[in-house]
Design a protein around this motif. Structure first.
Motif, PDB file in Angstrom:
ATOM      1  N   GLU A   1      17.173  14.229   2.456  1.00  0.00           N
ATOM      2  CA  GLU A   1      16.123  14.795   1.601  1.00  0.00           C
ATOM      3  C   GLU A   1      15.532  16.065   2.217  1.00  0.00           C
ATOM      4  O   GLU A   1      15.322  17.073   1.534  1.00  0.00           O
ATOM      5  N   THR A   2      15.272  16.007   3.532  1.00  0.00           N
ATOM      6  CA  THR A   2      14.720  17.177   4.229  1.00  0.00           C
ATOM      7  C   THR A   2      15.720  18.320   4.232  1.00  0.00           C
ATOM      8  O   THR A   2      15.353  19.487   4.021  1.00  0.00           O
ATOM      9  N   GLN A   3      16.992  18.000   4.469  1.00  0.00           N
ATOM     10  CA  GLN A   3      18.030  19.038   4.485  1.00  0.00           C
ATOM     11  C   GLN A   3      18.140  19.727   3.126  1.00  0.00           C
ATOM     12  O   GLN A   3      18.310  20.949   3.051  1.00  0.00           O
ATOM     13  N   LYS A   4      18.020  18.950   2.066  1.00  0.00           N
ATOM     14  CA  LYS A   4      18.089  19.521   0.717  1.00  0.00           C
ATOM     15  C   LYS A   4      16.956  20.522   0.504  1.00  0.00           C
ATOM     16  O   LYS A   4      17.163  21.626  -0.031  1.00  0.00           O
ATOM     17  N   LEU A   5      15.750  20.150   0.937  1.00  0.00           N
ATOM     18  CA  LEU A   5      14.593  21.036   0.788  1.00  0.00           C
ATOM     19  C   LEU A   5      14.757  22.290   1.645  1.00  0.00           C
ATOM     20  O   LEU A   5      14.468  23.412   1.192  1.00  0.00           O
ATOM     21  N   LEU A   6      15.252  22.127   2.878  1.00  0.00           N
ATOM     22  CA  LEU A   6      15.471  23.281   3.759  1.00  0.00           C
ATOM     23  C   LEU A   6      16.501  24.244   3.162  1.00  0.00           C
ATOM     24  O   LEU A   6      16.340  25.463   3.255  1.00  0.00           O
ATOM     25  N   THR A   7      17.540  23.693   2.541  1.00  0.00           N
ATOM     26  CA  THR A   7      18.570  24.525   1.905  1.00  0.00           C
ATOM     27  C   THR A   7      17.974  25.316   0.744  1.00  0.00           C
ATOM     28  O   THR A   7      18.232  26.510   0.592  1.00  0.00           O
ATOM     29  N   GLU A   8      17.141  24.640  -0.054  1.00  0.00           N
ATOM     30  CA  GLU A   8      16.480  25.313  -1.178  1.00  0.00           C
ATOM     31  C   GLU A   8      15.571  26.439  -0.683  1.00  0.00           C
ATOM     32  O   GLU A   8      15.558  27.535  -1.242  1.00  0.00           O
ATOM     33  N   LEU A   9      14.818  26.172   0.394  1.00  0.00           N
ATOM     34  CA  LEU A   9      13.911  27.179   0.953  1.00  0.00           C
ATOM     35  C   LEU A   9      14.684  28.370   1.510  1.00  0.00           C
ATOM     36  O   LEU A   9      14.267  29.524   1.365  1.00  0.00           O
ATOM     37  N   ALA A  10      15.833  28.081   2.149  1.00  0.00           N
ATOM     38  CA  ALA A  10      16.674  29.154   2.700  1.00  0.00           C
ATOM     39  C   ALA A  10      17.223  30.037   1.581  1.00  0.00           C
ATOM     40  O   ALA A  10      17.297  31.265   1.718  1.00  0.00           O
ATOM     41  N   GLU A  11      17.614  29.422   0.480  1.00  0.00           N
ATOM     42  CA  GLU A  11      18.138  30.187  -0.670  1.00  0.00           C
ATOM     43  C   GLU A  11      17.058  31.079  -1.279  1.00  0.00           C
ATOM     44  O   GLU A  11      17.314  32.230  -1.624  1.00  0.00           O
TER      45      GLU A  11
END
Length: 405
Positions: free
Chosen positions: A375-385
Motif C-alpha cells: 500500500e505504501t509503495q503504491k502511494l510512493l509511486t503515485e507521488l513520484a509520478e
C-alpha cells in the motif's frame, strides 16, 4: 435626533469598523506569503548543503543559513502597512546536528565543537516567516570527502534515511481535510517497521498558524508505551485535519531505540517565549534576557546566539526557564553509534488538495534493499509520478521563457 440621522450614524459606525483579518489559506495573500517563505527555506537548505564539507564549523553553518534567510526575506514586502514594517526572517533558528545528535543543535560563539569530517551524518533544520506565516524544513546529508564528491553510505544509514524520507512523503500526502492524526501515526510506524528502524518517540508534527510554530493539533510519530506514559510522556489527543490549515510534517528515525536523551555535551540554546506566563524576575541578567526576548522574539523560537551580551543571556536563562517564562528546545541525541535521519516539510491544505511546499529531494546516494508494504509503495509511486509531471511542466515553462528572451 431624527430617524434619518440615527440611521446615518449607525451606518457610519458599521463602515468605520474594520473587517476581521483572515489569517488562514482561504486568503490568497496569506497563501502567497507561505509560498514566499517556503522558497527562502528551500534556498537556505540548498545553500547549506554546499557548505557541508570537511573542516566546516557548525557555528559558521548556522550563521550562513540565518544570513540567507534574513537577507532574502528583507527584500520582500518592503512597504510599511499602516506605518508599520512587516515582520519577516528566521522563524526557527538554523540548527545543525551531527551523527547521533538528533536536533536543536545551534551552538554559541564561545562553545564551538569539532568541525565536520567526511562521513558525518548532518541534519539541518530551519524555518522562515513572512508576516508571521511560517515555513519549515529539515534535511539529512552525508559529508563528502570534498566538494562535488559522492559520499560513501553504508546499509544502516541508507535504510534509516530512505525510511524517514518516505515516511515524510506518505505522511504529508495523508494529512488532508477529514483525515485523522492517528491514521498518520499508523502510516509512519508501518514505514519504520518495513525498513527495520525506529521513529524518534518525542518528535511530533504540528499545525502552524500565524506566529505560532507549535499549534494545538499534533501528530505523534509513535504512541508512547506504558513505561513512557508513567515517566511523564503525554499521549497526543486525537484530532481531524481541516481545509486551509498548515502543518510541519516532521519525521526523525533511528537505527537505535528511538528514545532521545538530553545531551550531556551540547548546551541548550534554543528557546521560545511562553506568552501566557509572567513572573517578577529577581536577577538582573534574567530581566535583561526577558526584556530582549519580549522586544525581538515575542512568539517564535530563538537562539541565545542572537544576543549581544552572550554571557548575560546564558546566566539569565536558568531563572526564566525555572519560572516557565521560556520553553527550552533541548539538544537531543540517540545512543552512541546509532544512525539518525531527519526530514521535514511544510504542507498547505488547499481546496485543490494537500500541497508540499518545502523540503528537498532525498540525496540519490541513499540506497536500501528493503521495501515498504504494498500500500505504501503504491502511494510512493503515485507521488513520484506526480512529482515527475510537475518537474517536466516546470522545465518546459522555463525553456519557453528562455526562448522568448
Amino acid at each position: 435626533m431624527s430617524d434619518d440621522e440615527s440611521t446615518s450614524s449607525a451606518e457610519s459606525a458599521v463602515e468605520e469598523k474594520e473587517p476581521e483579518e483572515v489569517t488562514d489559506l482561504s486568503n490568497s495573500d496569506v497563501c502567497t506569503k507561505y509560498q514566499e517563505a517556503s522558497k527562502i527555506v528551500n534556498l537556505a537548505l540548498q545553500g547549506l548543503i554546499g557548505q557541508c564539507i570537511p573542516g566546516a564549523q557548525v557555528l559558521d553553518l548556522c550563521k550562513f543559513g540565518a544570513t540567507i534567510i534574513d537577507t532574502s526575506a528583507s527584500k520582500m514586502h518592503t512597504k510599511k502597512v499602516n506605518g508599520v514594517a512587516i515582520e519577516k526572517g528566521v522563524a526557527f533558528p538554523v540548527c545543525v546536528s551531527v551523527n547521533d545528535v538528533i536536533c536543536n543543535n545551534s551552538p554559541l560563539g564561545s562553545e564551538e565543537l569539532e568541525p565536520l569530517k567526511a562521513g558525518d551524518i548532518v541534519k539541518i533544520d530551519l524555518g522562515c516567516h513572512i508576516d508571521g506565516y511560517i515555513s519549515v524544513a529539515a534535511h539529512t546529508l552525508i559529508v563528502p570527502t570534498g566538494p562535488g564528491e559522492t559520499p560513501e553510505v553504508d546499509a544502516e544509514i541508507g535504510n534509516v534515511a530512505v525510511a524517514a524520507y518516505n515516511a515524510m512523503l506518505v505522511a504529508a500526502a495523508s494529512i488532508k481535510a477529514g483525515a485523522k492524526n492517528t491514521d498518520v501515526t499508523e502510516i509512519v510506524n508501518k514505514v519504520a517497521d518495513a525498513y527495520g528502524v525506529n521513529a524518534i518517540s518525542s518528535v511530533r508534527m504540528h499545525q502552524m498558524k500565524r506566529f505560532v510554530i507549535d499549534g494545538v493539533k499534533e501528530v505523534a510519530l509513535k504512541d508512547p508505551t506504558a513505561d513512557e506514559l508513567e515517566a511523564g510522556e503525554e499521549k497526543v489527543d486525537e484530532c481531524a485535519f481541516d481545509q486551509a490549515e498548515v502543518y510541519a510534517v516532521d519525521v526523525a528515525m533511528s537505527t537505535g531505540e528511538g528514545k532521545p536523551r538530553p545531551s550531556g555535551v551540547h548546551r541548550t540554546t534554543v528557546f521560545k517565549r511562553n506568552v501566557e506566563a509572567n513572573y517578577r524576575l529577581k536577577m538582573k541578567n534574567s530581566r535583561y534576557l526577558l526584556s530582549e526576548v519580549d522586544k525581538k522574539f515575542p512568539t517564535l523560537p530563538f537562539t541565545l546566539a542572537h544576543f549581544d551580551d552572550e554571557r548575560a543571556a546564558k546566566m539569565g536563562v536558568t531563572e526564566c526557564v525555572s519560572h516557565g517564562l521560556l520553553t527550552p528546545y533541548p539538544v537531543l541525541h540517540e545512543q552512541k553509534d546509532a544512525k539518525v535521519a531527519h526530514f521535514k516539510c511544510t504542507v498547505l491544505l488547499l481546496p485543490s488538495g494537500t500541497s508540499k511546499v518545502t523540503g528537498l529531494d532525498m540525496p540519490t546516494y541513499y540506497k536500501t534493499d528493503k521495501k515498504p508494504d504494498e500500500e505504501t509503495q503504491k502511494l510512493l509511486t503515485e507521488l513520484a509520478e506526480i512529482a515527475a509531471k510537475k518537474a517536466k511542466k516546470k522545465a518546459a515553462k522555463k525553456k519557453k521563457k528562455k526562448a522568448s528572451n
